[in-house]
Design a protein around this motif. Structure first.
Motif, PDB file in Angstrom:
ATOM      1  N   ASP A  24      29.335  82.105  87.765  1.00  0.00           N
ATOM      2  CA  ASP A  24      30.618  82.659  87.337  1.00  0.00           C
ATOM      3  C   ASP A  24      31.090  81.931  86.086  1.00  0.00           C
ATOM      4  N   GLY A  25      31.077  82.622  84.961  1.00  0.00           N
ATOM      5  CA  GLY A  25      31.488  82.010  83.703  1.00  0.00           C
ATOM      6  C   GLY A  25      32.942  81.617  83.663  1.00  0.00           C
ATOM      7  N   ALA A  26      33.764  82.173  84.551  1.00  0.00           N
ATOM      8  CA  ALA A  26      35.181  81.791  84.588  1.00  0.00           C
ATOM      9  C   ALA A  26      35.366  80.402  85.188  1.00  0.00           C
ATOM     10  N   LEU A  27      34.339  79.914  85.875  1.00  0.00           N
ATOM     11  CA  LEU A  27      34.433  78.611  86.537  1.00  0.00           C
ATOM     12  C   LEU A  27      33.815  77.490  85.709  1.00  0.00           C
ATOM     13  N   GLY A  28      32.803  77.803  84.933  1.00  0.00           N
ATOM     14  CA  GLY A  28      32.120  76.760  84.180  1.00  0.00           C
ATOM     15  C   GLY A  28      31.121  77.368  83.224  1.00  0.00           C
ATOM     16  N   SER A  29      30.382  76.514  82.529  1.00  0.00           N
ATOM     17  CA  SER A  29      29.428  76.975  81.532  1.00  0.00           C
ATOM     18  C   SER A  29      28.290  77.747  82.198  1.00  0.00           C
ATOM     19  N   LEU A  30      27.789  78.729  81.462  1.00  0.00           N
ATOM     20  CA  LEU A  30      26.733  79.590  81.970  1.00  0.00           C
ATOM     21  C   LEU A  30      25.359  79.117  81.492  1.00  0.00           C
ATOM     22  N   PRO A  31      24.295  79.558  82.173  1.00  0.00           N
ATOM     23  CA  PRO A  31      22.954  79.210  81.707  1.00  0.00           C
ATOM     24  C   PRO A  31      22.731  79.685  80.282  1.00  0.00           C
ATOM     25  N   ALA A  32      22.015  78.895  79.498  1.00  0.00           N
ATOM     26  CA  ALA A  32      21.684  79.252  78.121  1.00  0.00           C
ATOM     27  C   ALA A  32      20.385  78.562  77.751  1.00  0.00           C
ATOM     28  N   VAL A  33      19.479  79.307  77.143  1.00  0.00           N
ATOM     29  CA  VAL A  33      18.200  78.721  76.742  1.00  0.00           C
ATOM     30  C   VAL A  33      17.951  79.005  75.268  1.00  0.00           C
ATOM     31  N   ASP A  34      17.165  78.152  74.657  1.00  0.00           N
ATOM     32  CA  ASP A  34      16.678  78.385  73.306  1.00  0.00           C
ATOM     33  C   ASP A  34      15.203  77.998  73.286  1.00  0.00           C
ATOM     34  N   ASP A  35      14.577  78.099  72.132  1.00  0.00           N
ATOM     35  CA  ASP A  35      13.140  77.850  72.069  1.00  0.00           C
ATOM     36  C   ASP A  35      12.788  76.395  72.339  1.00  0.00           C
ATOM     37  N   LEU A  36      13.706  75.474  72.015  1.00  0.00           N
ATOM     38  CA  LEU A  36      13.450  74.070  72.345  1.00  0.00           C
ATOM     39  C   LEU A  36      13.344  73.891  73.854  1.00  0.00           C
ATOM     40  N   GLN A  37      14.294  74.480  74.617  1.00  0.00           N
ATOM     41  CA  GLN A  37      14.251  74.355  76.077  1.00  0.00           C
ATOM     42  C   GLN A  37      13.018  75.068  76.632  1.00  0.00           C
ATOM     43  N   ARG A  38      12.667  76.218  76.060  1.00  0.00           N
ATOM     44  CA  ARG A  38      11.472  76.915  76.540  1.00  0.00           C
ATOM     45  C   ARG A  38      10.219  76.064  76.332  1.00  0.00           C
ATOM     46  N   ALA A  39      10.112  75.464  75.143  1.00  0.00           N
ATOM     47  CA  ALA A  39       8.935  74.644  74.860  1.00  0.00           C
ATOM     48  C   ALA A  39       8.863  73.434  75.781  1.00  0.00           C
ATOM     49  N   GLU A  40      10.002  72.789  76.038  1.00  0.00           N
ATOM     50  CA  GLU A  40       9.990  71.602  76.904  1.00  0.00           C
ATOM     51  C   GLU A  40       9.766  71.977  78.363  1.00  0.00           C
ATOM     52  N   ALA A  41      10.296  73.114  78.801  1.00  0.00           N
ATOM     53  CA  ALA A  41      10.104  73.529  80.192  1.00  0.00           C
ATOM     54  C   ALA A  41       8.649  73.897  80.457  1.00  0.00           C
TER      55      ALA A  41
END
Length: 506
Positions: free
Chosen positions: A222-239
């Motif tokens: 719920d975005g009204a409660l806190g930050s939502l998931p977000a990914v970029d290519d840096l996170q994809r590469a590290e994951a």
């Protein structure tokens, strides 16, 4: 099956500890660093872990878990192992979609229910050599990780001794000791098995197979409660473990348009340095070089904890005038052309003259920028559909939300020209860096020098903080006088020689 330790008082995990993993990540820490995991994340074998709805980067990490048997407070490295009762397997699961939100604390990215399976069997610590343990992990029967504690950066007894000088380790506390190379993304239906054993022992000593099945969650955050998931290519590469494994193209484009040559200077290594460098430190280094007007004032991030790094693609709005909006505001205007043409790794910087009483982008344009793999947007105006833009996951630094349409105050006028944004001049190809302190503009010709000086100053400040925490007065230490400078230089020289020796050994 329940975990052998249902509710440990503390779960302490180390960030990087295997040479193979450090080589994979391209960074080697000089000393161990840690984070806590909640006891509610503990699970046993043959359990399930949920990948939450709306996320993509759940990753496994096979690890050796130590379970403390007797209290340890300020113990020596030599005595540390005697305070460990058992050794077993663990899977330090993490959700990279939430990793940037909490930075190094990993509160949400690694704190979910079931994110710390432990077990199934306990190996008596007194019967094994801590330097001769092995951890292996399989996904759907394929071996993905296989390494021994001889490959650790920081030996297991050192971790116990180090932690014990800060707080008492109590019976039942769990220490997760790091994961080797091979950790990667898992998807619903995958089965992960982790095993710890002592391959060089005359006895058969094993934790047994710690088995976890991935399921798909159905309840979104719920975005009204806190930050939502977000990914970029840096996170994809590290994951995934690498850009290649993540299915991403090479970091640097094969050909750079001649109109913006500065983008070619932001290679993978430089980008990584800028991600590590805080804007406050970068700003200080720019001031030392006589640049005092490189800060974009009045903007803040729509995603708490967001960090953006990229090259500027500029968009200029002029004040609203009915005849000009009629000729320039409709059709395929400058605003639409800009969002359609932004390249991967670029940041759209918008001149809105500091007028936040209308939106300068909304959810449709945010979706387009995200699809084009833009690194973010910076505008000194407002944002329409603010919650929806945040849910898309595109980092946007702005003056906040406003429901009005663009034509109320602005005419989209030109793309890829020199603009003013938040009191700073921005040219196409300038380096843009933003974090929780704000957004700065770095001339491309200075970026290497500035970021290297910033990271060096960060190391120096961290060492000063350690001395202050140890009880030293700040007088003469901050800033350092000649005596303290000599001590610091000696520490740096020892560290350099140690790292060079390790490199030769490898």
């Amino acid at each position: 099956m329940s975990a052998p330790i249902d509710r440990p008082g503390k779960i302490i995990a180390i960030h990087l500890n295997y040479r193979s993993r450090a080589d994979q990540r391209g960074r080697t820490p000089a000393s161990p660093s840690y984070f806590f995991k909640p006891s509610s994340s503990v699970a046993g074998t043959d359990g399930v872990v949920e990948r939450p709805a709306g996320t993509e980067l759940l990753a496994f990490e096979g690890e050796i878990a130590l379970i403390i048997g007797t209290p340890a407070h300020r113990v020596s490295v030599e005595d540390a192992w005697a305070h460990v009762a058992w050794v077993t397997a663990s899977n330090d699961l993490g959700l990279y979609d939430l990793r940037a939100n909490d930075k190094g604390s990993n509160v949400r990215s690694k704190g979910g229910d079931g994110y710390t399976p432990i077990g199934p069997d306990l190996i008596p610590a007194s019967e094994v050599d801590p330097a001769e343990l092995r951890v292996r992990a399989w996904v759907n029967g394929d071996l993905r990780q296989d390494d021994e504690t001889s490959g650790l950066l920081f030996p297991l007894p050192q971790l116990i001794a180090d932690l014990s000088q800060h707080f008492t380790l109590e019976p039942g506390d769990v220490i997760l000791t790091g994961t080797p190379a091979g950790s990667s993304v898992i998807v619903p239906g995958d089965v992960v098995v982790v095993e710890v054993d002592a391959p060089h022992s005359s006895k058969t000593l094993t934790s047994g197979g710690l088995r976890t099945t991935v399921t798909q969650g159905t309840v979104p955050f719920d975005g009204a409660l806190g930050s939502l998931p977000a990914v970029d290519d840096l996170q994809r590469a590290e994951a995934w473990g690498s850009r290649e494994e993540a299915g991403l193209p090479d970091e640097a484009p094969a050909e750079v348009p001649a109109a913006r040559p500065a983008a070619s200077g932001l290679d993978a290594q430089l980008r990584a340095k800028l991600i590590a460098a805080p804007t406050a430190g970068l700003s200080a280094q720019l001031r030392k070089r006589g640049l005092h007007a490189c800060f974009i004032d009045g903007v803040s991030a729509n995603l708490p904890g967001a960090k953006i790094v990229g090259t500027a693609k500029t968009l200029r709005f002029v004040p609203a005038r009915e005849d000009l909006f009629k000729s320039h505001g409709g059709g395929y205007n400058a605003q639409k052309r800009c969002f359609d043409a932004v390249d991967e790794g670029e940041i759209i910087v918008i001149e809105a003259r500091g007028d936040a009483t209308t939106g300068t982008l909304g959810d449709i344009l945010a979706l387009r920028a995200k699809a084009r793999r833009a690194a973010g947007v910076v505008t000194d105006g407002g944002v329409r559909d603010f919650a929806a833009v945040a849910e898309i996951g595109l980092p946007v630094f702005s003056q906040g939300a406003h429901p009005s349409v663009l034509g109320r105050k602005h005419v989209p006028w030109d793309v890829d020209v020199t603009i003013a944004c938040g009191g700073a001049t921005v040219q196409p190809g300038d380096i843009i860096v933003g974090d929780s302190d704000g957004v700065i503009v770095i001339p491309p010709a200075l970026v290497e020098e500035v970021v290297d000086a910033t990271l060096a100053q960060e190391d120096e400040d961290a060492w000063i903080a350690e001395q202050v925490e140890a009880g030293h007065a700040v007088d003469g230490l901050f800033p350092m006088n000649a005596a303290w400078r000599a001590k610091y230089d000696a520490v740096q020289a020892d560290r350099f020689l140690s790292e060079r020796s390790e490199t030769k050994d490898d």
